[in-house]
Design an enzyme around this catalytic site. Structure first.
Site, mmCIF file in Angstrom:
data_model
loop_
_atom_site.group_PDB
_atom_site.id
_atom_site.type_symbol
_atom_site.label_atom_id
_atom_site.label_comp_id
_atom_site.label_asym_id
_atom_site.label_seq_id
_atom_site.Cartn_x
_atom_site.Cartn_y
_atom_site.Cartn_z
ATOM 1 N N ASP A 34 37.988 50.913 47.192
ATOM 2 C CA ASP A 34 37.623 49.483 46.780
ATOM 3 C C ASP A 34 36.806 49.427 45.728
ATOM 4 O O ASP A 34 35.643 50.558 45.799
ATOM 5 C CB ASP A 34 37.092 48.622 47.972
ATOM 6 C CG ASP A 34 37.099 47.236 47.470
ATOM 7 O OD1 ASP A 34 37.907 46.508 48.178
ATOM 8 O OD2 ASP A 34 36.479 46.572 46.770
ATOM 9 N N ALA A 76 44.287 45.132 46.355
ATOM 10 C CA ALA A 76 43.177 44.946 45.216
ATOM 11 C C ALA A 76 44.067 44.099 44.089
ATOM 12 O O ALA A 76 44.960 44.666 43.412
ATOM 13 C CB ALA A 76 42.867 46.147 44.739
ATOM 14 N N TYR A 143 48.643 34.979 36.534
ATOM 15 C CA TYR A 143 48.436 35.662 37.726
ATOM 16 C C TYR A 143 49.889 35.817 38.586
ATOM 17 O O TYR A 143 50.146 36.809 38.845
ATOM 18 C CB TYR A 143 47.716 34.816 38.673
ATOM 19 C CG TYR A 143 47.406 35.084 40.167
ATOM 20 C CD1 TYR A 143 46.944 36.292 40.625
ATOM 21 C CD2 TYR A 143 48.099 34.067 41.233
ATOM 22 C CE1 TYR A 143 46.973 36.688 41.797
ATOM 23 C CE2 TYR A 143 47.892 34.737 42.352
ATOM 24 C CZ TYR A 143 47.608 35.857 43.023
ATOM 25 O OH TYR A 143 47.516 36.347 44.228
#
Ligand code: UDP
Length: 335
Positions: A34, A76, A143
């Site tokens: 991450d 992610a 998106y």
């Protein structure tokens, strides 16, 4: 033989941290990668934590070289629809290019199983509801487009390189770990349930409802809120499916019940026993009036069975987490 690991990319974030917890509970070894751009290091306690970005080929190479990765779960990404329209470059980099980097690292290291976090936004404005997997794919924001492009890349990578994938199209992820071990912490917060809880507890003055003139029973938007633990269970079943040699697939994932914004506010009032100050504002750009999932495909094929389909239960867990956070930060909240 080296121990096998599940690589959770984005494991310090909201859904990724709950997933890592579930994997550890079930005896898996977890490696978390991450970049902490939106996740929290203290949420990444259920595996070996590596801070790094998918745009960094050296880190990716090290992760796959040093750990025996059996499968990847890829959470992610950047997730704000409005921002994706004002700053598309960020979304093409973070969601598309970085996913490609991850897939190419998997290829180089012969890792052939991935669960991908997709979204209901790939469908665009619903032509019918509830939405099943046969619904046309027509995202209306950047998106959604980045997520659909990755789904298409995954299909090509299966055909050409044998990488097997499951894409899970989330509707509205909500709730928190039932014992408040983990929960939702976005900064800035844009999601309805945490915002309404903030308004109930006095952390924010009020909640603005985006539009009350929709063609729904009370004029406010209807969404399908799915508990984060039920989402985790769907990833677990998808992982087992791939580990057992199953084929690539995509599944819609919601609990199948639609609730209006006003119903969410009423549920918060009933769970917390507090009044929520409400303002009505204009519609938010790009919000369809109703988004509800038909999840029968994953129920039939993988035996997924949501445990927490009542809105009050989802809100209750989110509220417990909210109170715990407030206590830990010594914030005075009005309860
Ligand atoms: N919403 C709202 N006020 C807010 C935030 C959200 O009325 O401050 C509405 C939004 O228009 C949508 C629903 O709540 O109908 C869920 O929005 P959220 O941003 O949580 O998730 P999304 O549906 O965008 O994935």
């Amino acid at each position: 033989m080296k121990i096998k690991n599940i690589l959770v990319v984005g494991g310090a974030g909201y859904i990724g941290s709950h997933m890592s917890w579930m994997l550890r509970e079930r005896g898996e070894n977890v490696v978390i990668l991450d970049n902490l751009s939106s996740g929290h290091k203290d949420a990444a306690f259920c595996g070996t934590f590596i801070e790094g970005d998918l745009c960094n080929p050296t880190i990716l190479n090290t992760v796959f070289t040093d750990h025996n990765i059996e499968a990847v779960i890829h959470f992610a990404s950047s997730i704000q629809v409005g921002e994706s329209m004002s700053d598309p470059a960020k979304y093409y980099e973070n969601n598309l290019v970085n996913s490609l980097n991850l897939l190419n690292a998997m290829r180089s290291h012969n890792v052939s199983k991935i669960i991908f976090s997709s979204t209901a936004a790939i469908f665009g404005n619903p032509q019918y509801t509830p939405i099943n997997e046969s619904h046309p794919l027509n995202p209306i924001n950047t998106y959604g487009r980045t997520k659909l492009m990755v789904e298409q890349i995954l299909a090509d990578y299966d055909r050409a390189y044998g990488i097997k994938s499951i894409s899970l199209r989330y509707f509205n992820a909500a709730g928190a770990h039932p014992e408040s071990i983990l929960g939702e912490r976005h900064d800035p917060e844009t999601h309805l349930i945490p915002l309404v809880l903030d308004a109930a507890s006095g952390r924010r003055p009020d909640i603005t409802v985006f539009g009350k003139d929709y063609d729904t029973y009370d004029g406010t938007c209807i969404r399908d809120y799915i508990h984060v633990m039920d989402l985790g269970e769907a990833h677990w079943l998808s992982l087992q499916h791939l580990i057992n040699g199953g084929d690539s697939n995509s599944f819609n994932l919601g609990n199948g019940n639609g609730y209006s914004v006003n119903e969410v506010i009423r549920s918060v009032e009933s769970v917390t026993g507090l009044d929520v100050p409400v303002k009505y504002g204009s519609r938010r750009f790009g919000d369809p009036s109703v988004l509800v999932s038909d999840s029968s495909k994953i129920i039939d094929m993988l035996g997924w069975a949501p445990q927490y389909s009542s809105l009050d239960e989802i809100v209750k867990h989110a509220w417990q987490w909210h109170k715990r956070q407030a206590n830990e930060s010594n914030q005075k909240i009005d309860i």
